[in-house]
Design an enzyme around this catalytic site. Sequence first.
Site, PDB file in Angstrom:
ATOM      1  N   ARG A  56      -2.375   8.505   2.906  1.00 23.12           N
ATOM      2  CA  ARG A  56      -2.880   9.292   4.114  1.00 23.12           C
ATOM      3  C   ARG A  56      -1.840   9.552   5.132  1.00 23.12           C
ATOM      4  O   ARG A  56      -2.080  10.547   5.968  1.00 23.12           O
ATOM      5  CB  ARG A  56      -4.113   8.343   4.796  1.00 23.12           C
ATOM      6  CG  ARG A  56      -5.359   8.535   4.060  1.00 23.12           C
ATOM      7  CD  ARG A  56      -6.389   7.649   4.588  1.00 23.12           C
ATOM      8  NE  ARG A  56      -6.345   6.343   4.248  1.00 23.12           N
ATOM      9  CZ  ARG A  56      -6.974   5.446   4.822  1.00 23.12           C
ATOM     10  NH1 ARG A  56      -7.844   5.453   5.571  1.00 23.12           N
ATOM     11  NH2 ARG A  56      -6.772   3.823   4.292  1.00 23.12           N
ATOM     12  N   GLY A 111       0.973  -1.284   0.040  1.00 21.86           N
ATOM     13  CA  GLY A 111      -0.132  -0.038   0.171  1.00 21.86           C
ATOM     14  C   GLY A 111       0.892   1.219   0.034  1.00 21.86           C
ATOM     15  O   GLY A 111       1.853   1.165   0.660  1.00 21.86           O
ATOM     16  N   LYS A 171      32.941  13.822  28.044  1.00 22.03           N
ATOM     17  CA  LYS A 171      33.222  13.448  27.061  1.00 22.03           C
ATOM     18  C   LYS A 171      34.492  12.525  26.813  1.00 22.03           C
ATOM     19  O   LYS A 171      35.582  12.979  27.149  1.00 22.03           O
ATOM     20  CB  LYS A 171      33.094  14.165  25.615  1.00 22.03           C
ATOM     21  CG  LYS A 171      33.137  13.543  24.129  1.00 22.03           C
ATOM     22  CD  LYS A 171      34.104  14.285  23.389  1.00 22.03           C
ATOM     23  CE  LYS A 171      35.326  13.978  23.508  1.00 22.03           C
ATOM     24  NZ  LYS A 171      36.334  14.615  22.298  1.00 22.03           N
TER      25      LYS A 171
HETATM   26  C1  UD1 Z   1      -8.755  -5.819   4.698  1.00 22.86           C
HETATM   27  C2  UD1 Z   1      -9.530  -7.417   4.764  1.00 22.86           C
HETATM   28  C3  UD1 Z   1     -10.734  -7.123   5.792  1.00 22.86           C
HETATM   29  C4  UD1 Z   1     -10.010  -6.725   7.036  1.00 22.86           C
HETATM   30  C5  UD1 Z   1      -9.138  -5.676   7.144  1.00 22.86           C
HETATM   31  C6  UD1 Z   1      -8.561  -5.537   8.129  1.00 22.86           C
HETATM   32  C7  UD1 Z   1      -9.405  -7.852   2.315  1.00 22.86           C
HETATM   33  C8  UD1 Z   1     -10.025  -7.996   1.049  1.00 22.86           C
HETATM   34  N1  UD1 Z   1     -10.057  -7.277   3.288  1.00 22.86           N
HETATM   35  O1  UD1 Z   1      -9.470  -4.815   4.235  1.00 22.86           O
HETATM   36  O2  UD1 Z   1     -11.536  -8.085   5.532  1.00 22.86           O
HETATM   37  O3  UD1 Z   1     -11.188  -6.651   8.033  1.00 22.86           O
HETATM   38  O4  UD1 Z   1      -8.229  -5.871   6.002  1.00 22.86           O
HETATM   39  O5  UD1 Z   1      -7.513  -4.340   8.590  1.00 22.86           O
HETATM   40  O6  UD1 Z   1      -8.380  -8.360   2.550  1.00 22.86           O
HETATM   41  N2  UD1 Z   1      -2.211  -4.497   0.185  1.00 22.86           N
HETATM   42  C9  UD1 Z   1      -1.163  -4.807  -0.794  1.00 22.86           C
HETATM   43  N3  UD1 Z   1      -1.664  -4.897  -2.027  1.00 22.86           N
HETATM   44  C10 UD1 Z   1      -2.876  -4.779  -2.429  1.00 22.86           C
HETATM   45  C11 UD1 Z   1      -3.735  -4.246  -1.589  1.00 22.86           C
HETATM   46  C12 UD1 Z   1      -3.365  -4.403  -0.264  1.00 22.86           C
HETATM   47  O7  UD1 Z   1      -0.143  -4.888  -0.216  1.00 22.86           O
HETATM   48  O8  UD1 Z   1      -3.084  -4.853  -3.738  1.00 22.86           O
HETATM   49  C13 UD1 Z   1      -2.011  -4.213   1.573  1.00 22.86           C
HETATM   50  C14 UD1 Z   1      -2.161  -2.790   2.210  1.00 22.86           C
HETATM   51  O9  UD1 Z   1      -0.799  -2.431   2.000  1.00 22.86           O
HETATM   52  C15 UD1 Z   1      -2.460  -3.148   3.471  1.00 22.86           C
HETATM   53  C16 UD1 Z   1      -3.097  -4.367   3.690  1.00 22.86           C
HETATM   54  O10 UD1 Z   1      -2.665  -5.031   2.332  1.00 22.86           O
HETATM   55  O11 UD1 Z   1      -1.326  -3.308   4.492  1.00 22.86           O
HETATM   56  C17 UD1 Z   1      -4.673  -4.433   3.764  1.00 22.86           C
HETATM   57  O12 UD1 Z   1      -5.209  -3.668   2.706  1.00 22.86           O
HETATM   58  P1  UD1 Z   1      -6.561  -2.733   2.679  1.00 22.86           P
HETATM   59  O13 UD1 Z   1      -6.769  -2.236   1.260  1.00 22.86           O
HETATM   60  O14 UD1 Z   1      -6.199  -1.608   3.655  1.00 22.86           O
HETATM   61  O15 UD1 Z   1      -7.676  -3.819   3.079  1.00 22.86           O
HETATM   62  P2  UD1 Z   1      -8.846  -3.598   3.824  1.00 22.86           P
HETATM   63  O16 UD1 Z   1      -9.762  -2.847   2.928  1.00 22.86           O
HETATM   64  O17 UD1 Z   1      -8.582  -2.616   5.298  1.00 22.86           O
END
Ligand code: UD1
Length: 454
Positions: free
Chosen positions: A15, A11, A349
């Site tokens: 933010r 990610g 020192k």
């Molecule tokens: C995800 C979960 C959700 C859970 C929540 C907990 C999924 C689909 N959903 O949602 O069920 O309750 O986390 O916080 O998994 N990331 C990548 N590559 C990507 C997408 C995301 O590395 O293509 C990483 C992001 O950097 C982040 C993490 O995966 O650290 C979670 O991704 P995010 O998009 O925040 O998932 P949520 O919508 O919060």
Amino acid sequence: MSLSVVILAAGKGTRMRSALPKVLHTVADKPMVSHVIDAARCLNAESIYLVYGFGGDILKANINGDDLTFVEQKEQLGTGHAVDMASPYINDSDDVLVLYGDVPLTKVSTLESLISVKPEDGMALLTVNLNDPTGYGRIIRDTENKVTGIVEQKDANEEQLAISEANTGILLANGGDLKRWLANLSNDNAQGEYYLTDIIAACHHEGKTITTAHPETEVEVEGANNRVQLAALERAFQLREAEALMLNGASLRDPNRIDIRGKILIGEEVQIDVNCIFEGEVVLASGVAIGANCILKDCTIGENAVIKPNSIIEGAVVGDECSVGPFARIRPDSVMNRDSHIGNFVEMKKTILGEGSKSGHLTYLGDTTVGKNVNIGAGTITCNYDGMNKSQTIIDDDAFIGSNSSLVAPVFVGTTATIGAGSVISKDVGNDELAIARGKQRNIKGWQRPIKNS
Ligand code: UD1
Ligand code: CA
């Protein structure tokens, strides 16, 4: 069977409003992702895969990760797609644990409990009951309370939104299963993403069991998306460190006002007043008392030593029964031997202070070796720098340095030598000698003070 850990960190972290990749933002001076990596190491993971998207070079430069495999996810197409980037490396027989680079406070014991509940032919999921599960995926269970799937907030109906059991994202599956399920994911959902969470339904459809484990506290599974959340994690981490210290026997005047940004090792009956910061590796032996507002970095404080308020100690050893401060600064490569004393506005020192020696006020001691039972008067300066080179000052046992003296290094002051107050000493002083080097006093009788011009 060996454990592989996949850490998602692709990610962008928009933010955070930062040029730094989100997972490099720190908790207790350590990148969030390094907390996660260290947890994986504590589990004796055979392999650790870090899935990154942005700032690969910065990540590699800032993470201590010789044992990591960096896996690039060029486009962020969802959590399932992200884990799938590691698929080519994963053995079918591996247990695969998925962690998140921006969720730094998960306890090793929690992950161990997840590992312990995983059925051989099935998977384990870390879930948490939340008063407000908004934004999280919800855990779907059947009438027998078996987990059958996860539905994301944006795909959930009214009934599903009312479920308080939330997905933390952390899960454990067999390598072979995981790769098969990931290969079959679709992005036909509200966000057009490949959801990792869809593997739960896939597992259920194959008739395999999904077990759940739970963290002790919510903060263990919280991520930081912005600096407000990051600050909240920092406080939670610090409170946890403070509680560990207290349970080890330290007295903290206020567990909410201490910052531990490294390791701290304590003896018995250690007392720490408010607003102290500990960095690197700090050892506090039994009976040590630290006053308010002190900063201690990479140092060892001996038994019953007292560090008075507003003192800064770095890279130094303070011996048993010593006292330091208030307002003292001890810089690297300094050693205070047993029962020695450094008072207010004294800086050291690369200086060794012998047993029982004292420097109570307004003094600079640099590149200096001081013997035993030496008294160094207020305002003494060792002039260790000529603008080009540093030189040594040696002061032998039982010497007495009068107040406001300058010792121009290199210079030697012998045993039981005495320096008259206000002297500038640039030549060696022998044992038992008195050295006075200052202008002679003249008293002028009948001196008329100037009168004010009208
Ligand atoms: C995800 C979960 C959700 C859970 C929540 C907990 C999924 C689909 N959903 O949602 O069920 O309750 O986390 O916080 O998994 N990331 C990548 N590559 C990507 C997408 C995301 O590395 O293509 C990483 C992001 O950097 C982040 C993490 O995966 O650290 C979670 O991704 P995010 O998009 O925040 O998932 P949520 O919508 O919060
Ligand atoms: Ca998230």
